[in-house]
Write an enzyme that holds these catalytic residues in place. Sequence first.
Site, PDB file in Angstrom:
ATOM      1  N   ALA A 257       0.860  -1.188   0.000  1.00  0.00           N
ATOM      2  CA  ALA A 257       0.000   0.000   0.000  1.00  0.00           C
ATOM      3  C   ALA A 257       0.891   1.231   0.000  1.00  0.00           C
ATOM      4  CB  ALA A 257      -0.896  -0.018   1.232  1.00  0.00           C
ATOM      5  N   LYS A 258       0.729   2.041  -1.057  1.00  0.00           N
ATOM      6  CA  LYS A 258       1.614   3.208  -1.200  1.00  0.00           C
ATOM      7  C   LYS A 258       1.506   4.180  -0.039  1.00  0.00           C
ATOM      8  CE  LYS A 258       1.909   3.748  -6.165  1.00  0.00           C
ATOM      9  NZ  LYS A 258       1.025   4.290  -7.167  1.00  0.00           N
ATOM     10  N   ARG A 259       0.355   4.167   0.612  1.00  0.00           N
ATOM     11  CA  ARG A 259       0.162   5.149   1.680  1.00  0.00           C
ATOM     12  C   ARG A 259       0.911   4.754   2.952  1.00  0.00           C
ATOM     13  NH1 ARG A 259      -5.478   5.631   3.066  1.00  0.00           N
ATOM     14  NH2 ARG A 259      -5.906   3.799   1.820  1.00  0.00           N
ATOM     15  N   SER A 337      -3.087   0.340  -3.211  1.00  0.00           N
ATOM     16  CA  SER A 337      -2.712   0.931  -4.487  1.00  0.00           C
ATOM     17  C   SER A 337      -1.216   1.096  -4.564  1.00  0.00           C
ATOM     18  CB  SER A 337      -3.365   2.277  -4.646  1.00  0.00           C
ATOM     19  OG  SER A 337      -2.938   3.110  -3.610  1.00  0.00           O
TER      20      SER A 337
END
Length: 337
Positions: A257-259, A337
């Site tokens: 997860a990019k976050r 994502s």
Amino acid sequence: MELRQHVRPGCGRLAPSPTGGLHVGHARTFLVAWLASRREDGPVALRIEDLDATRARPEATAAALVDLRWLGLDWDEGPDVGGPRGPYVQSERRAVYDEALARLKAAERVYPCTCTRADIERAASAPHAEDEGPTYPGTCAHRSAADAPALGDRPFAWRFRVPPGEVGWDDLILGPRSIDPARLGGDFLVGRNGQGPSYQLAVVADDALMGVDRVIRGDDLVPSTPRQLLLYRALGWEPPRFGHVPLVVGPDGRRLAKRDGSIKLATLRERGLDPRRLVGVLARSCGLSDEAAPSAPGDWVDAFDLARLPREPWTASADDWLGSGPFVEPAVSGGNS
Ligand code: GLU
């Protein structure tokens, strides 16, 4: 404009999209691409893939360069250092793409397509696994390139006519591969009329004209490779060798997860992580060492061998590079994502 290809032995490229921060998965792929070129004494070109105006963020270009340099990677050519095959930013290479498209039109390899807008809008970005759409049903395939003027003001895109049959390549990492593009989306977009190329056309024109002879990228782009091989053929260029690096997953087995701050290079950098620690973890994940010894990318050039890269996904666990240092940030979960 003449589009002449001069392949440069060992030439590789790093091609970040400035759409958000790079994370450890990107770092690993770029490290492998960089080592593969340096192992063969080949030049490395850095290219910014900013064609998708809806997703590209100007500040992300500078950030990507900072992230990669922090990791210890360098490049011989790029937007910040110039070079003989520039410009190295896709949004500045429009004339090249227009010429490549003109060649495809002249050879009747493309036809004008007036189908869905959403499909056409997506085409500027590299289609990562979840973006692969349904197979194009061939609605506009009865047209020829020469029919375009008759469309008048109607907006349309150019679609490449996929010939029947499998397209094969010997993947440097995954081994022999063969895919029938007709079963994988079928005829694909190469550009919007008057508005620039799709990812597929741009990346082929860039790799060919920058003299790239080995493309190393994430394995979510495997489905793009047969399409790109067809474009090389249609444009009369020699294709590069391709190697697709297996996916990186989190400890939960899901895509990173990019976050999640614990995997984002910018966050790690700002929190004072020693990049040598991360490089050590990445080198171990590439089969170069049994231990994650703090190191610089250059320390692995001699030992580097693509054959040692595991073919299974790499499970990245932030504990490996964060340890229990003071910069540890609780992992933010959610988002895939
Ligand atoms: N710029 C693309 C991406 O970040 C990579 C494209 C490629 O390596 O062909 O997804």
